[in-house]
Write a protein that holds these residues in place. Structure first.
Motif, mmCIF file in Angstrom:
data_model
loop_
_atom_site.group_PDB
_atom_site.id
_atom_site.type_symbol
_atom_site.label_atom_id
_atom_site.label_comp_id
_atom_site.label_asym_id
_atom_site.label_seq_id
_atom_site.Cartn_x
_atom_site.Cartn_y
_atom_site.Cartn_z
ATOM 1 N N UNK A 10 0.828 -1.206 0.000
ATOM 2 C CA UNK A 10 0.000 0.000 0.000
ATOM 3 C C UNK A 10 0.863 1.257 0.000
ATOM 4 N N UNK A 11 1.838 1.298 0.891
ATOM 5 C CA UNK A 11 2.696 2.495 0.996
ATOM 6 C C UNK A 11 3.494 2.726 -0.283
ATOM 7 N N UNK A 12 3.995 1.647 -0.870
ATOM 8 C CA UNK A 12 4.770 1.791 -2.100
ATOM 9 C C UNK A 12 3.894 2.262 -3.268
ATOM 10 N N UNK A 13 2.586 2.152 -3.093
ATOM 11 C CA UNK A 13 1.657 2.637 -4.114
ATOM 12 C C UNK A 13 0.960 3.933 -3.686
ATOM 13 N N UNK A 14 1.528 4.598 -2.681
ATOM 14 C CA UNK A 14 1.035 5.914 -2.271
ATOM 15 C C UNK A 14 -0.195 5.905 -1.397
ATOM 16 N N UNK A 15 -0.484 4.791 -0.753
ATOM 17 C CA UNK A 15 -1.639 4.687 0.135
ATOM 18 C C UNK A 15 -1.173 4.384 1.549
ATOM 19 N N UNK A 16 -1.485 5.267 2.478
ATOM 20 C CA UNK A 16 -1.061 5.064 3.866
ATOM 21 C C UNK A 16 -2.133 4.291 4.634
ATOM 22 N N UNK A 17 -1.761 3.105 5.165
ATOM 23 C CA UNK A 17 -2.722 2.330 5.963
ATOM 24 C C UNK A 17 -3.200 3.143 7.169
ATOM 25 N N UNK A 18 -4.477 3.127 7.424
ATOM 26 C CA UNK A 18 -5.031 3.864 8.543
ATOM 27 C C UNK A 18 -5.385 5.294 8.203
ATOM 28 N N UNK A 19 -4.915 5.777 7.059
ATOM 29 C CA UNK A 19 -5.217 7.140 6.620
ATOM 30 C C UNK A 19 -6.016 7.096 5.314
ATOM 31 N N UNK A 20 -5.376 6.541 4.289
ATOM 32 C CA UNK A 20 -6.045 6.432 2.986
ATOM 33 C C UNK A 20 -6.925 5.186 2.896
ATOM 34 N N UNK A 38 -11.179 -12.441 -7.123
ATOM 35 C CA UNK A 38 -9.850 -11.930 -6.789
ATOM 36 C C UNK A 38 -9.579 -10.663 -7.592
ATOM 37 N N UNK A 39 -9.264 -9.584 -6.878
ATOM 38 C CA UNK A 39 -8.924 -8.308 -7.519
ATOM 39 C C UNK A 39 -7.463 -8.307 -7.937
ATOM 40 N N UNK A 40 -6.621 -8.757 -7.048
ATOM 41 C CA UNK A 40 -5.191 -8.798 -7.338
ATOM 42 C C UNK A 40 -4.490 -9.803 -6.443
ATOM 43 N N UNK A 41 -3.325 -10.199 -6.901
ATOM 44 C CA UNK A 41 -2.450 -11.114 -6.169
ATOM 45 C C UNK A 41 -1.363 -10.269 -5.514
ATOM 46 N N UNK A 42 -1.245 -10.378 -4.200
ATOM 47 C CA UNK A 42 -0.285 -9.541 -3.485
ATOM 48 C C UNK A 42 1.150 -9.818 -3.921
ATOM 49 N N UNK A 43 1.439 -11.071 -4.279
ATOM 50 C CA UNK A 43 2.788 -11.407 -4.751
ATOM 51 C C UNK A 43 3.094 -10.705 -6.065
ATOM 52 N N UNK A 44 2.122 -10.668 -6.958
ATOM 53 C CA UNK A 44 2.318 -9.966 -8.228
ATOM 54 C C UNK A 44 2.558 -8.479 -7.997
ATOM 55 N N UNK A 45 1.802 -7.899 -7.084
ATOM 56 C CA UNK A 45 1.985 -6.475 -6.774
ATOM 57 C C UNK A 45 3.354 -6.224 -6.143
ATOM 58 N N UNK A 46 3.788 -7.143 -5.297
ATOM 59 C CA UNK A 46 5.110 -7.035 -4.663
ATOM 60 C C UNK A 46 6.210 -7.072 -5.718
ATOM 61 N N UNK A 86 6.170 -6.132 -8.662
ATOM 62 C CA UNK A 86 6.207 -4.924 -9.493
ATOM 63 C C UNK A 86 7.053 -3.820 -8.848
ATOM 64 N N UNK A 87 7.304 -3.961 -7.565
ATOM 65 C CA UNK A 87 8.023 -2.931 -6.825
ATOM 66 C C UNK A 87 9.524 -3.004 -7.092
ATOM 67 N N UNK A 88 10.182 -1.893 -6.882
ATOM 68 C CA UNK A 88 11.632 -1.839 -7.062
ATOM 69 C C UNK A 88 12.305 -2.314 -5.774
ATOM 70 N N UNK A 89 12.312 -3.621 -5.591
ATOM 71 C CA UNK A 89 12.909 -4.195 -4.389
ATOM 72 C C UNK A 89 13.561 -5.528 -4.712
ATOM 73 N N UNK A 90 14.630 -5.830 -4.029
ATOM 74 C CA UNK A 90 15.301 -7.121 -4.188
ATOM 75 C C UNK A 90 14.751 -8.152 -3.216
#
Length: 354
Positions: A180-190, A233-241, A243-247
């Motif tokens: 969520x945060x890596x996609x600009x959404x703050x948990x508890x706020x957005x 299913x809207x999305x797979x969390x692994x697929x979204x992960x 997509x991120x710039x992370x090792x």
């Protein structure tokens, strides 16, 4: 007198000669040979049995504990080989209903090998002062975002919504928050995220139509989709992960062993990794059979396994690739909550590098 004795001797010799030439001797000889053959065959049978018994004894024995669900899918083909006597090791295994049971048996020495959640592996390493080692990653992320609301199609659509989930204080919470945060959404706020005690409750509520949006792990997500045709299913969390710039390698399941198994019986670990790699490969090469074995060994019901396995990211990752992916992943978890990995990041000797 002499002539009489000579005649008697001649008669005796003639009688002996006739007896020796009669058919009795060959019959007796044949019977003796037949008996000899029967006797000779017995040592051969005995030798074969001894060889078979010896072969069984030459399979090293080890104790393994698995956990019902996605953590143990990769092992079911190994269990079949174990029953058939074709595995390199002889495995005495049990199936736990919860990871805590598996970790307890590993720490007590009742089990040499265990399937556990990946963050629990790090916790066990810290709790045991390095006596637990991770040898393989078997499952990536298994969490799906599901909804009965057709307007929810992406992460952006979650803004201002409430998402229900389970696994608070563990990998499901921290990985979802990270995405969520890596996609600009703050948990508890957005996005409001409310957690229930277990995924069974969340699944039941979505199935009943009482919850519109939820994060649900496989295989429960497959069961929810079967129960409620409006839930998808809207999305797979692994697929979204990914997509991120992370090792960092998102991982929810792994195999750990006791360090003394490596130090005192390295051949058993080598055999296990060979057996387990073959078993994991068979998961994808024969879905039908693997699903049947999941039901046979109590891991999952076959219909659920057929749907869940292709969506649960079953893998076999070992060695340096495992270490390179897990180190940054544990850093993500540690930053979210140090307790999630046992209060400290594992040292390098946590990773088995053959």
């Amino acid at each position: 007198m002499l002539k009489k004795l000579t005649s008697l001797a001649t008669a005796f010799l003639l009688l002996f000669s006739l007896t020796a030439c009669s058919g009795n001797t060959p019959v007796q000889t044949s019977a003796a040979l037949s008996g000899a053959e029967t006797q000779a065959s017995k040592p051969v049978e005995s030798t074969l049995e001894t060889t078979s018994e010896r072969a069984a004894k030459e399979r090293p024995e080890t104790n393994m504990i698995l956990v019902s669900g996605f953590l143990s899918i990769g092992a079911v083909n190994l269990l079949e080989a174990n029953e058939a006597g074709t595995s390199l090791n002889q495995y005495h295994w049990t199936l736990a209903t919860a990871p805590d049971e598996a970790s307890a048996k590993l720490l007590s020495g009742e089990a040499d090998i265990a399937a556990v959640p990946t963050n629990m592996a790090a916790t066990l390493y810290n709790k045991s002062e390095g006596k637990v080692v991770i040898v393989a990653v078997n499952t990536l992320g298994v969490t799906k975002l599901m909804s009965t609301d057709d307007s929810i199609k992406s992460l952006d659509d979650l803004k201002g919504k409430t998402v229900y989930g389970s696994g608070q204080g563990s990998i499901p919470e921290y990985t979802f928050d990270y995405v969520l945060r890596q996609n600009g959404l703050e948990p508890g706020v957005d996005v409001t995220v409310e957690y229930k005690p277990g995924h069974e409750e969340v699944s039941a509520q979505v199935s009943a139509g009482n919850i519109e949006i939820a994060t649900i792990p496989m295989p429960s997500a497959a069961q929810v989709a079967a129960n409620n045709q409006n839930a998808h299913v809207i999305l797979d969390l692994t697929d979204e992960w990914n997509k991120l710039d992370t090792k960092a390698l998102i991982s929810q399941g792994c195999i750990v062993v006791r360090r003394d198994l490596i130090e005192k019986r390295p051949e058993v670990l080598k055999n296990f990794l060979t057996d387990y790699e073959s078993s994991c490969k068979a998961v994808h090469s024969d879905l039908e059979k693997t699903s049947e074995l999941c039901e046979t060994f109590g891991v999952l019901k076959k219909p659920i396994a057929m749907k869940a396995i292709p969506e649960s990211h079953q893998v076999y990752i070992v060695g340096q690739e495992m270490k390179d992916g897990l180190e940054p992943f544990f850093e993500v978890l540690f930053k979210a909550n140090p307790k999630s990995v046992g209060g400290a990041l594992p040292s390098e000797d946590f990773y088995y590098l053959p």
